[in-house]
Write an enzyme that holds these catalytic residues in place. Structure first.
Site, PDB file in Angstrom:
ATOM      1  N   LYS A 180       0.831  -1.205   0.000  1.00  0.00           N
ATOM      2  CA  LYS A 180       0.000   0.000   0.000  1.00  0.00           C
ATOM      3  C   LYS A 180       0.868   1.259   0.000  1.00  0.00           C
ATOM      4  O   LYS A 180       0.635   2.195  -0.760  1.00  0.00           O
ATOM      5  CB  LYS A 180      -0.923   0.026   1.239  1.00  0.00           C
ATOM      6  CG  LYS A 180      -1.934  -1.099   1.268  1.00  0.00           C
ATOM      7  CD  LYS A 180      -2.832  -1.008   2.482  1.00  0.00           C
ATOM      8  CE  LYS A 180      -2.091  -1.184   3.791  1.00  0.00           C
ATOM      9  NZ  LYS A 180      -1.479  -2.499   3.969  1.00  0.00           N
ATOM     10  N   THR A 181       1.859   1.260   0.874  1.00  0.00           N
ATOM     11  CA  THR A 181       2.730   2.428   0.947  1.00  0.00           C
ATOM     12  C   THR A 181       3.519   2.572  -0.356  1.00  0.00           C
ATOM     13  O   THR A 181       3.713   3.677  -0.869  1.00  0.00           O
ATOM     14  CB  THR A 181       3.673   2.314   2.154  1.00  0.00           C
ATOM     15  OG1 THR A 181       2.870   2.158   3.333  1.00  0.00           O
ATOM     16  CG2 THR A 181       4.530   3.549   2.311  1.00  0.00           C
ATOM     17  N   ASP A 221      -1.897   7.806   3.742  1.00  0.00           N
ATOM     18  CA  ASP A 221      -1.445   6.453   4.106  1.00  0.00           C
ATOM     19  C   ASP A 221      -2.020   6.110   5.481  1.00  0.00           C
ATOM     20  O   ASP A 221      -2.374   7.000   6.242  1.00  0.00           O
ATOM     21  CB  ASP A 221       0.089   6.422   4.157  1.00  0.00           C
ATOM     22  CG  ASP A 221       0.635   4.986   4.143  1.00  0.00           C
ATOM     23  OD1 ASP A 221      -0.158   4.029   4.035  1.00  0.00           O
ATOM     24  OD2 ASP A 221       1.870   4.822   4.231  1.00  0.00           O
ATOM     25  N   GLU A 222      -2.105   4.835   5.817  1.00  0.00           N
ATOM     26  CA  GLU A 222      -2.599   4.382   7.127  1.00  0.00           C
ATOM     27  C   GLU A 222      -3.958   5.016   7.433  1.00  0.00           C
ATOM     28  O   GLU A 222      -4.213   5.495   8.537  1.00  0.00           O
ATOM     29  CB  GLU A 222      -1.619   4.759   8.251  1.00  0.00           C
ATOM     30  CG  GLU A 222      -0.180   4.330   8.016  1.00  0.00           C
ATOM     31  CD  GLU A 222       0.085   2.890   8.426  1.00  0.00           C
ATOM     32  OE1 GLU A 222      -0.880   2.188   8.769  1.00  0.00           O
ATOM     33  OE2 GLU A 222       1.255   2.476   8.369  1.00  0.00           O
ATOM     34  N   GLN A 247      -5.480  -3.261  10.814  1.00  0.00           N
ATOM     35  CA  GLN A 247      -4.357  -2.640  11.514  1.00  0.00           C
ATOM     36  C   GLN A 247      -4.752  -1.353  12.221  1.00  0.00           C
ATOM     37  O   GLN A 247      -3.902  -0.535  12.563  1.00  0.00           O
ATOM     38  CB  GLN A 247      -3.217  -2.348  10.539  1.00  0.00           C
ATOM     39  CG  GLN A 247      -2.549  -3.594  10.028  1.00  0.00           C
ATOM     40  CD  GLN A 247      -1.363  -3.269   9.142  1.00  0.00           C
ATOM     41  OE1 GLN A 247      -0.343  -2.792   9.600  1.00  0.00           O
ATOM     42  NE2 GLN A 247      -1.513  -3.506   7.858  1.00  0.00           N
ATOM     43  N   ARG A 272       5.243  -7.466  10.924  1.00  0.00           N
ATOM     44  CA  ARG A 272       6.439  -6.643  10.691  1.00  0.00           C
ATOM     45  C   ARG A 272       7.605  -7.512  10.253  1.00  0.00           C
ATOM     46  O   ARG A 272       8.617  -7.035   9.764  1.00  0.00           O
ATOM     47  CB  ARG A 272       6.878  -5.875  11.964  1.00  0.00           C
ATOM     48  CG  ARG A 272       5.906  -4.863  12.536  1.00  0.00           C
ATOM     49  CD  ARG A 272       5.401  -3.898  11.524  1.00  0.00           C
ATOM     50  NE  ARG A 272       4.098  -4.327  11.018  1.00  0.00           N
ATOM     51  CZ  ARG A 272       3.559  -3.887   9.892  1.00  0.00           C
ATOM     52  NH1 ARG A 272       4.189  -3.007   9.154  1.00  0.00           N
ATOM     53  NH2 ARG A 272       2.386  -4.318   9.481  1.00  0.00           N
TER      54      ARG A 272
HETATM   55  P1  ATP Z   1       1.717  -2.152   5.943  1.00  0.00           P
HETATM   56  O1  ATP Z   1       0.291  -2.590   5.929  1.00  0.00           O
HETATM   57  O2  ATP Z   1       2.509  -2.896   6.947  1.00  0.00           O
HETATM   58  O3  ATP Z   1       1.866  -0.678   5.996  1.00  0.00           O
HETATM   59  P2  ATP Z   1       2.083  -1.995   3.099  1.00  0.00           P
HETATM   60  O4  ATP Z   1       0.864  -2.557   2.500  1.00  0.00           O
HETATM   61  O5  ATP Z   1       2.200  -0.531   3.148  1.00  0.00           O
HETATM   62  O6  ATP Z   1       2.321  -2.649   4.523  1.00  0.00           O
HETATM   63  P3  ATP Z   1       4.643  -1.898   1.828  1.00  0.00           P
HETATM   64  O7  ATP Z   1       5.421  -1.484   3.011  1.00  0.00           O
HETATM   65  O8  ATP Z   1       4.354  -0.886   0.794  1.00  0.00           O
HETATM   66  O9  ATP Z   1       3.305  -2.622   2.298  1.00  0.00           O
HETATM   67  O10 ATP Z   1       5.342  -3.150   1.124  1.00  0.00           O
HETATM   68  C1  ATP Z   1       5.815  -4.236   1.881  1.00  0.00           C
HETATM   69  C2  ATP Z   1       7.096  -4.780   1.264  1.00  0.00           C
HETATM   70  O11 ATP Z   1       6.817  -5.447   0.048  1.00  0.00           O
HETATM   71  C3  ATP Z   1       8.090  -3.701   0.929  1.00  0.00           C
HETATM   72  O12 ATP Z   1       9.389  -4.177   1.191  1.00  0.00           O
HETATM   73  C4  ATP Z   1       7.863  -3.481  -0.539  1.00  0.00           C
HETATM   74  O13 ATP Z   1       9.006  -2.958  -1.166  1.00  0.00           O
HETATM   75  C5  ATP Z   1       7.554  -4.884  -1.020  1.00  0.00           C
HETATM   76  N1  ATP Z   1       6.704  -4.908  -2.227  1.00  0.00           N
HETATM   77  C6  ATP Z   1       5.474  -4.393  -2.366  1.00  0.00           C
HETATM   78  N2  ATP Z   1       4.978  -4.620  -3.590  1.00  0.00           N
HETATM   79  C7  ATP Z   1       5.923  -5.308  -4.259  1.00  0.00           C
HETATM   80  C8  ATP Z   1       6.014  -5.847  -5.596  1.00  0.00           C
HETATM   81  N3  ATP Z   1       5.033  -5.726  -6.487  1.00  0.00           N
HETATM   82  N4  ATP Z   1       7.162  -6.497  -5.907  1.00  0.00           N
HETATM   83  C9  ATP Z   1       8.148  -6.635  -5.033  1.00  0.00           C
HETATM   84  N5  ATP Z   1       8.132  -6.154  -3.789  1.00  0.00           N
HETATM   85  C10 ATP Z   1       7.028  -5.502  -3.395  1.00  0.00           C
HETATM   86 MG    MG Z   2       2.371   0.823   4.745  1.00  0.00          MG
END
Ligand code: ATP
Ligand code: MG
Length: 684
Positions: free
Chosen positions: A32-33, A218-219, A249, A611
């Site tokens: 997402k981030t 975000d969040e 979350q 995490r």
């Molecule tokens: P959270 O809910 O904990 O905030 P998030 O949904 O924001 O998580 P991110 O932090 O954006 O998730 O991504 C998690 C990890 O997965 C990061 O290391 C990111 O670089 C990697 N990632 C996300 N999408 C891809 C992708 N399509 N290919 C490879 N790596 C990815």
């Molecule tokens: Mg995130």
């Protein structure tokens, strides 16, 4: 050229949706981030000016990272900077421009938690309620929840049924009056006043609406009602709003955040495009399975799929120790081993815990074994006495009406202005409806204070006036002025008096030097630096973020942090410690036994588990000291919930005690190395 190949199809779809309301609702680690970072870059690539995109993150650290990453993605040099900020920092921007419309001074000061506590203590004193009957911290929590549900100090009393609430409502009035008199606002006020400004002054709202063409958050699951209305107001015209979040979350219910805002997003914004992401790229399959099984126990949630992109990986370990000392000793011993023998980078390891009491033992062990660590979300750089003192001086220099700060420094270092003198001055100020600072000259002239104090007061006042003038006139030399100020008040002399131990005294002085350095850095980074501006940067670091300075000092350190501050982050190795009833879930939720409280604790545990990228270790102590007595603990229900079969006995290793010395203190390496049967796949 922006390369979108590092995105899966739904992520890409989100990144390429450049207008209208967009919701990305997805589980942990699904990118997402990453999506909003790429989207920011993509908007810029499509010709949107960077400074016309506002992206809101939860911490300052997250905003910095996001800005840097987006700019890196674009590769070429971008002229303007995208605006990435927390809700609070955004509100400060708005208020600095327009707060006078609400009758507040332009140079308002921002009270942080400890300023707030002083103000709360005074308020309680004024209504003659002792610290024991109502803790300042509890009062502040109450005030905060009133503020976030939109109740002013005059309305709160009407709804107060319980005695506690009625008293708290009275204290709320006093507290607010004191802040007003000091030209100060607290964190919640930043949000509330901005929201009021937008409601009461349409022309001001229009001006701020016109600044951004796109808003991203975000969040989003952790926004509260006030934040929601801010966003809604800001995007009213263009409806270009993209939010990402995970209802599983949502962990700030106690701060007034409501999961409903993310779940009802589509209801609020017509034509919302909703995108779901299902692939978790962060955690191994086993970790994802644990997380999925756990969170499934929450009712009232959006059923989501979370599929691990990574293979199974190492088993998740559950370790049970005899007591909390064994828990900390063994975890830290293992970490020391990982660092020295397996060359694991310290910053790739995190120890996560639920309460602020837990890290102490781990810290002690880390120090004993010389493992570099940084404690995030606990007592930090900005909470140290020396720093607080110096910041109080700076706050008074910036805004002499700030009474909390003035009272803090009026006799620090001791200069013969005793409690009786201050008490008299405060009375004088109250009776005349003026600020403390304003009545100082009268206090001196009227001779209501002892002779000796008169001279001291007048020196003190002159000193401040002198420094205020030079700082206003020559803000570029701010660091020099502060150094001179420290000399003028002989703060080092005070430290020498307090700490007979030389190393201790030196450490305290070094801390102050650090602050002066950070003033220097602030001045270098800013085109038009001001004392207020510097104070703002320190005030805006929220609690979870404040030890950023520490972490810069120790970039290569093991992370010790609360679950709340770990949100959004990831680490190759995670130790989630204290998996016991009354810790996680927290005692308050166990006692209330309300479904919603336990559910929030479960979400916290879910945040913790997710995490971990590759290795996850869950630990518990079978006994723990409580008020000096050893007591048996009860295994956290969450551990059972994470098991494959309901009701299954825990698949845990018992460490310590008589039968099993997995981490034998006398021969740690042998015992540990013997666990590495398959060389390339150690069990942790
Ligand atoms: P959270 O809910 O904990 O905030 P998030 O949904 O924001 O998580 P991110 O932090 O954006 O998730 O991504 C998690 C990890 O997965 C990061 O290391 C990111 O670089 C990697 N990632 C996300 N999408 C891809 C992708 N399509 N290919 C490879 N790596 C990815
Ligand atoms: Mg995130």
């Amino acid at each position: 050229m922006l390369n979108l190949s590092g995105l899966n199809p739904p992520q890409r779809q989100a990144v390429e949706t450049l207008s209208g309301p967009l919701l990305v609702l997805a589980g942990a680690g699904t990118g997402k981030t990453r999506v909003i970072t790429f989207r920011m870059a993509n908007l810029i690539r499509h010709g949107i000016r960077p400074d016309r995109i506002l992206s809101v993150t939860f911490t300052n650290k997250a905003s910095r990272e996001m800005r840097e990453r987006a700019l890196k993605l674009l590769g070429s040099r971008v002229k303007a900077k995208p605006v990435v900020s927390t809700f609070h920092a955004y509100c400060v921007r708005v208020l600095r421009e327009d707060i006078t419309a609400l009758g507040y001074p332009k140079g308002f000061v921002i009270y942080d938690r400890s300023d707030q506590e002083s103000a709360a203590r005074t308020a309680l004193r004024e209504i003659r309620v002792g610290d024991k009957a109502m803790k300042p911290g509890d009062l502040l929590n109450k005030i905060s929840s009133w503020k976030m549900s939109g109740l002013t100090e005059n309305q709160a009393g009407e709804y107060a049924e319980a005695d506690f609430d009625a008293l708290a409502a009275m204290a709320y009035r006093k507290y607010q009056k004191q802040l007003r008199a000091s030209g100060a606002v607290d964190f919640d006020d930043l949000l509330l006043l901005t929201s009021r400004l937008f409601k009461e002054h349409p022309e001001i709202l229009q001006k701020h609406q016109a600044k951004f063409d796109h808003v991203q958050v975000d969040e989003y699951q952790d926004t509260n009602g006030v934040q929601f209305s801010l966003v809604e107001n800001l995007v009213q015209g263009h409806q270009n709003i993209c939010v990402v979040g995970d209802d599983d979350q949502s962990i700030y219910g106690w701060r007034g955040a409501e999961v409903q805002h993310i779940l009802n997003f589509g209801g609020h914004f017509a034509n919302t495009k909703t995108i779901r992401l299902e692939n978790n790229y962060r955690c191994t399959n086993r970790i994802v399975e644990y997380a999925n099984r756990l969170v499934r126990h929450n009712r009232n949630r959006h059923e989501k799929k979370l599929i691990a992109h990574k293979p199974d990986g190492s088993p998740v370990r559950i370790l049970a120790f005899e007591d909390e000392t064994q828990e900390s000793e063994n975890v830290v011993k293992e970490i020391a081993y990982l660092i020295t023998e397996l060359s694991v980078r310290p910053k790739d390891i995190a120890i996560l815990f639920r309460t602020n009491e837990q890290p102490r033992l781990f810290e002690t062990e880390m120090r004993r074994l010389n493992v570099p660590y940084v404690l995030l979300g606990g007592q930090s750089f900005f909470d140290r006495k020396e720093i607080r003192d110096l910041l109080a001086y700076l706050k008074v220099l910036a805004a002499p009406r700030d009474e909390v700060s003035l009272l803090r420094i009026i006799n620090t270092p001791a200069r013969g202005i005793g409690a009786t003198t201050t008490e008299k001055l405060v009375q004088l100020a109250v009776s005349q409806g003026k600020s403390l600072w304003e009545v100082v000259p009268e206090g001196i002239a009227a001779g209501i204070v002892p002779k000796q104090a008169q001279a001291a007061l007048s020196d003190f006042r002159n000193l401040l006036v002198r420094f205020r003038d030079v700082m206003l006139e020559h803000p570029r030399d701010l660091a020099d002025h502060v150094r001179r100020l420290l000399r003028a008040i002989d703060y080092n002399g005070e430290i020498d008096k307090q700490y007979k131990d030389e190393t201790q005294a030196e450490q305290r002085k070094a801390v102050l030097e650090d602050l002066v350095n950070s003033i220097g850095q602030y001045v270098e980074k800013n085109k038009s630096p001001t004392l207020e501006g510097f104070l703002e940067t320190t005030a805006l670091m929220d609690r979870d973020d404040k030890s950023d300075k520490d972490s810069e000092l120790a970039d290569n350190a093991v992370r010790l942090m609360t679950l709340h501050s770990a949100k959004g982050l990831e680490f190759p190795r995670v130790y989630l410690v204290g998996m016991e009833e009354n810790l996680l879930p927290h005692r308050r939720s166990v006692e209330s036994d309300l479904e919603k409280d336990i559910a929030e604790e479960r979400r916290l545990a879910y945040v913790g588990v997710t995490r971990a990228m590759d290795y996850l270790t869950l630990t518990r102590a079978k006994a723990r000291m409580k008020w000096g007595k050893r007591r048996e603990t009860v295994t956290s229900r969450f551990l059972f919930e994470m098991q494959k079969e309901p009701g299954e006995t825990l698949n845990e290793e018992h460490v310590g005690g008589e039968e099993d010395e997995l981490f034998d203190a006398s021969a740690p390496k042998q015992t540990l190395t013997s666990l590495f049967d398959a060389d390339d796949n150690p069990p942790f």
